[in-house]
Design a protein around this motif. Structure first.
Motif, PDB file in Angstrom:
ATOM      1  N   SER A 128      97.568  64.614  53.387  1.00  0.00           N
ATOM      2  CA  SER A 128      96.119  64.541  53.552  1.00  0.00           C
ATOM      3  C   SER A 128      95.674  63.145  53.936  1.00  0.00           C
ATOM      4  O   SER A 128      96.404  62.174  53.794  1.00  0.00           O
ATOM      5  N   ILE A 129      94.437  63.070  54.392  1.00  0.00           N
ATOM      6  CA  ILE A 129      93.816  61.809  54.786  1.00  0.00           C
ATOM      7  C   ILE A 129      92.406  61.773  54.207  1.00  0.00           C
ATOM      8  O   ILE A 129      91.737  62.807  54.144  1.00  0.00           O
ATOM      9  N   LEU A 130      91.982  60.592  53.763  1.00  0.00           N
ATOM     10  CA  LEU A 130      90.603  60.439  53.294  1.00  0.00           C
ATOM     11  C   LEU A 130      89.691  60.226  54.492  1.00  0.00           C
ATOM     12  O   LEU A 130      89.983  59.397  55.359  1.00  0.00           O
ATOM     13  N   ILE A 131      88.610  60.973  54.513  1.00  0.00           N
ATOM     14  CA  ILE A 131      87.614  60.851  55.573  1.00  0.00           C
ATOM     15  C   ILE A 131      86.226  60.965  54.942  1.00  0.00           C
ATOM     16  O   ILE A 131      86.086  61.443  53.820  1.00  0.00           O
ATOM     17  N   PRO A 132      85.182  60.534  55.656  1.00  0.00           N
ATOM     18  CA  PRO A 132      83.830  60.721  55.117  1.00  0.00           C
ATOM     19  C   PRO A 132      83.499  62.212  55.020  1.00  0.00           C
ATOM     20  O   PRO A 132      83.957  63.008  55.840  1.00  0.00           O
ATOM     21  N   LYS A 133      82.716  62.567  54.008  1.00  0.00           N
ATOM     22  CA  LYS A 133      82.421  63.991  53.771  1.00  0.00           C
ATOM     23  C   LYS A 133      81.771  64.651  54.981  1.00  0.00           C
ATOM     24  O   LYS A 133      81.967  65.834  55.210  1.00  0.00           O
ATOM     25  N   GLU A 134      81.014  63.893  55.774  1.00  0.00           N
ATOM     26  CA  GLU A 134      80.353  64.478  56.943  1.00  0.00           C
ATOM     27  C   GLU A 134      81.371  64.989  57.959  1.00  0.00           C
ATOM     28  O   GLU A 134      81.064  65.879  58.752  1.00  0.00           O
TER      29      GLU A 134
ATOM     30  N   LYS B 259      89.920  51.950  56.160  1.00  0.00           N
ATOM     31  CA  LYS B 259      89.087  53.102  56.511  1.00  0.00           C
ATOM     32  C   LYS B 259      89.717  54.435  56.101  1.00  0.00           C
ATOM     33  O   LYS B 259      89.028  55.352  55.680  1.00  0.00           O
ATOM     34  N   PHE B 260      91.035  54.526  56.277  1.00  0.00           N
ATOM     35  CA  PHE B 260      91.728  55.784  56.036  1.00  0.00           C
ATOM     36  C   PHE B 260      92.891  55.557  55.086  1.00  0.00           C
ATOM     37  O   PHE B 260      93.543  54.522  55.127  1.00  0.00           O
ATOM     38  N   VAL B 261      93.145  56.535  54.239  1.00  0.00           N
ATOM     39  CA  VAL B 261      94.283  56.508  53.324  1.00  0.00           C
ATOM     40  C   VAL B 261      95.030  57.824  53.531  1.00  0.00           C
ATOM     41  O   VAL B 261      94.408  58.885  53.560  1.00  0.00           O
ATOM     42  N   VAL B 262      96.341  57.727  53.685  1.00  0.00           N
ATOM     43  CA  VAL B 262      97.187  58.909  53.904  1.00  0.00           C
ATOM     44  C   VAL B 262      98.169  59.029  52.746  1.00  0.00           C
ATOM     45  O   VAL B 262      98.780  58.046  52.330  1.00  0.00           O
ATOM     46  N   ASP B 263      98.296  60.218  52.214  1.00  0.00           N
ATOM     47  CA  ASP B 263      99.230  60.514  51.125  1.00  0.00           C
ATOM     48  C   ASP B 263      99.260  62.032  50.983  1.00  0.00           C
ATOM     49  O   ASP B 263      98.566  62.737  51.720  1.00  0.00           O
TER      50      ASP B 263
END
Length: 147
Positions: free
Chosen positions: A72-78, A20-24
């Motif tokens: 940073s973390i990937l999240i849905p654009k909403e 669900k989430f990617v951190v880098d």
């Protein structure tokens, strides 16, 4: 949140249930690669969010820090809207406070979903990702996180 936002976020996490989430760092290879793959499926669905916010990185790390250096973390654009940038609206005294505020705001995001097993799964995975982001911030900005 609107019913449309809730449905879009639920669809996003259903499609990306395994990771669900990617951190880098914002410019890191792993985060870029996953974002590109996700956006190939549905353009613009995934956003990178600075944990601690880029504004505060400029304030507490270096005024000319490149955005690619921030964790940073990937999240849905909403979820990458004004309400996730609460750390920009307060006057933190230091990097640690800014990071804490950012994490605190992000932990509220699953509340924007309908009550369900998926929401609780997202909450658990988000908490794990935020711990990872905290560790990554300690690696990238050790001086700013000293007590």
């Amino acid at each position: 949140p609107t019913a449309e936002e809730k449905a879009a976020v639920e669809k996003y996490f259903t499609e990306h249930r395994e990771k669900k989430f990617v951190v880098d760092t914002y410019g890191g290879r792993s985060i870029k690669k996953v974002q590109e793959l996700r956006n190939e499926i549905e353009r613009g669905r995934t956003a990178k969010h600075h944990v601690g916010t880029h504004k505060n990185n400029k304030l507490f790390v270096h005024e000319k820090i490149h955005e690619d250096k921030g964790v940073s973390i990937l999240i849905p654009k909403e979820w990458h809207k004004d309400f996730v940038h609460g750390a920009n609206k307060v006057q933190p005294e230091n990097f640690r406070q800014a990071l804490f505020t950012s994490i605190k705001e992000m932990r509220k995001l699953p509340d924007r979903m309908n009550a369900s097993a998926l929401r609780e799964e997202v909450r658990k995975d988000l908490n794990e990702a935020l711990l990872e982001a905290l560790k990554k911030n300690k690696e990238v900005f050790p001086e700013q996180l000293k007590k």
